[in-house]
Scaffold this motif. Sequence first.
Motif, PDB file in Angstrom:
ATOM      1  N   LYS A 101       0.813  -1.221   0.000  1.00  0.00           N
ATOM      2  CA  LYS A 101       0.000   0.000   0.000  1.00  0.00           C
ATOM      3  C   LYS A 101       0.844   1.268   0.000  1.00  0.00           C
ATOM      4  O   LYS A 101       0.342   2.350  -0.323  1.00  0.00           O
ATOM      5  N   LYS A 102       2.122   1.146   0.331  1.00  0.00           N
ATOM      6  CA  LYS A 102       3.006   2.312   0.395  1.00  0.00           C
ATOM      7  C   LYS A 102       3.682   2.611  -0.937  1.00  0.00           C
ATOM      8  O   LYS A 102       4.381   3.611  -1.066  1.00  0.00           O
ATOM      9  N   ASN A 103       3.484   1.737  -1.912  1.00  0.00           N
ATOM     10  CA  ASN A 103       4.128   1.923  -3.220  1.00  0.00           C
ATOM     11  C   ASN A 103       3.473   3.058  -4.000  1.00  0.00           C
ATOM     12  O   ASN A 103       2.266   3.291  -3.870  1.00  0.00           O
ATOM     13  N   PRO A 104       4.246   3.745  -4.839  1.00  0.00           N
ATOM     14  CA  PRO A 104       3.657   4.775  -5.706  1.00  0.00           C
ATOM     15  C   PRO A 104       2.735   4.114  -6.740  1.00  0.00           C
ATOM     16  O   PRO A 104       2.944   2.947  -7.092  1.00  0.00           O
ATOM     17  N   PRO A 105       1.711   4.814  -7.201  1.00  0.00           N
ATOM     18  CA  PRO A 105       0.744   4.247  -8.152  1.00  0.00           C
ATOM     19  C   PRO A 105       1.383   3.585  -9.371  1.00  0.00           C
ATOM     20  O   PRO A 105       0.878   2.579  -9.867  1.00  0.00           O
ATOM     21  N   SER A 106       2.507   4.129  -9.838  1.00  0.00           N
ATOM     22  CA  SER A 106       3.157   3.594 -11.036  1.00  0.00           C
ATOM     23  C   SER A 106       3.699   2.179 -10.842  1.00  0.00           C
ATOM     24  O   SER A 106       3.912   1.455 -11.812  1.00  0.00           O
ATOM     25  N   LYS A 107       3.917   1.769  -9.601  1.00  0.00           N
ATOM     26  CA  LYS A 107       4.496   0.450  -9.332  1.00  0.00           C
ATOM     27  C   LYS A 107       3.475  -0.569  -8.820  1.00  0.00           C
ATOM     28  O   LYS A 107       3.809  -1.743  -8.647  1.00  0.00           O
ATOM     29  N   LEU A 108       2.250  -0.120  -8.563  1.00  0.00           N
ATOM     30  CA  LEU A 108       1.261  -1.003  -7.945  1.00  0.00           C
ATOM     31  C   LEU A 108       0.932  -2.230  -8.790  1.00  0.00           C
ATOM     32  O   LEU A 108       0.851  -3.345  -8.269  1.00  0.00           O
ATOM     33  N   ALA A 109       0.724  -2.044 -10.087  1.00  0.00           N
ATOM     34  CA  ALA A 109       0.329  -3.159 -10.950  1.00  0.00           C
ATOM     35  C   ALA A 109       1.392  -4.255 -10.970  1.00  0.00           C
ATOM     36  O   ALA A 109       1.081  -5.443 -10.834  1.00  0.00           O
ATOM     37  N   SER A 146      -5.054  -1.421  -7.759  1.00  0.00           N
ATOM     38  CA  SER A 146      -5.358  -0.408  -6.742  1.00  0.00           C
ATOM     39  C   SER A 146      -4.718  -0.802  -5.412  1.00  0.00           C
ATOM     40  O   SER A 146      -4.441  -1.982  -5.174  1.00  0.00           O
ATOM     41  N   PRO A 147      -4.487   0.165  -4.515  1.00  0.00           N
ATOM     42  CA  PRO A 147      -3.870  -0.144  -3.221  1.00  0.00           C
ATOM     43  C   PRO A 147      -4.690  -1.111  -2.370  1.00  0.00           C
ATOM     44  O   PRO A 147      -4.160  -1.742  -1.461  1.00  0.00           O
ATOM     45  N   SER A 148      -5.977  -1.233  -2.672  1.00  0.00           N
ATOM     46  CA  SER A 148      -6.868  -2.072  -1.862  1.00  0.00           C
ATOM     47  C   SER A 148      -7.126  -3.453  -2.472  1.00  0.00           C
ATOM     48  O   SER A 148      -7.967  -4.194  -1.974  1.00  0.00           O
ATOM     49  N   CYS A 149      -6.397  -3.815  -3.517  1.00  0.00           N
ATOM     50  CA  CYS A 149      -6.701  -5.062  -4.231  1.00  0.00           C
ATOM     51  C   CYS A 149      -6.479  -6.325  -3.383  1.00  0.00           C
ATOM     52  O   CYS A 149      -7.048  -7.376  -3.678  1.00  0.00           O
ATOM     53  N   PHE A 150      -5.663  -6.233  -2.333  1.00  0.00           N
ATOM     54  CA  PHE A 150      -5.430  -7.399  -1.478  1.00  0.00           C
ATOM     55  C   PHE A 150      -6.181  -7.311  -0.143  1.00  0.00           C
ATOM     56  O   PHE A 150      -5.996  -8.177   0.715  1.00  0.00           O
TER      57      PHE A 150
END
Length: 205
Positions: A101-109, A146-150
């Motif tokens: 959840k702390k990762n920047p949006p560009s690295k989430l996927a 998304s940060p909430s996917c897990f």
Amino acid sequence: MCKGLATLPATCLKSAKDIKHKISFLLQKPEPQAADQKEVKEKNVTTAAKRVPDAAEVEKWKESFSNVMSCEMGRMVFTTFLKSEFSQENVDFWIVCEEFKKNPPSKLATKAKQIYQQYVEADAPNEVNLDAATREKTRQEIENGSPSCFDEAQKMIYTLMEKDSYRRFLKSKLIQDLCQKERSTNHEKKGCDWADSRHVLAGGA
């Protein structure tokens, strides 16, 4: 006609040997960055392992599972317990989800796929115990990155640890030994304090 190495000057032969030695050394030498990271990691683990939790910490862990998971030392001791039960992947997954959840949006996927392949998908190297519906929903969620996917999978594993592993953790020899060690330390300290008090009252020697 070539007369071989014997005709070459001694200085040339020495230079050639020196170059060969340097090349061999460079090939065997590990990457500086990787070596430094390993050294730092080992140092951190050693430092953490040397510190023993005090009585106040252990008592808080007994109050609730959230107190264990919100404390770095608590997570470390709980992880040690899970290792003995061969279920360390549960706490590892929970921690990885928190870090995710702390990762920047560009690295989430990219990160989401890595976590899914490591812990969630069927026959993953560190597969956690999820039902089929949650596993499938998580698979669909990671496509959005998304940060909430897990969140749902993480909550399920947290509940599993709280209702199952945590109860055994409280009764484990690990916790009993920590409590016993703390009692022994306090007893020795009181003994020393009493001896010091007598020494002072006697006017010293």
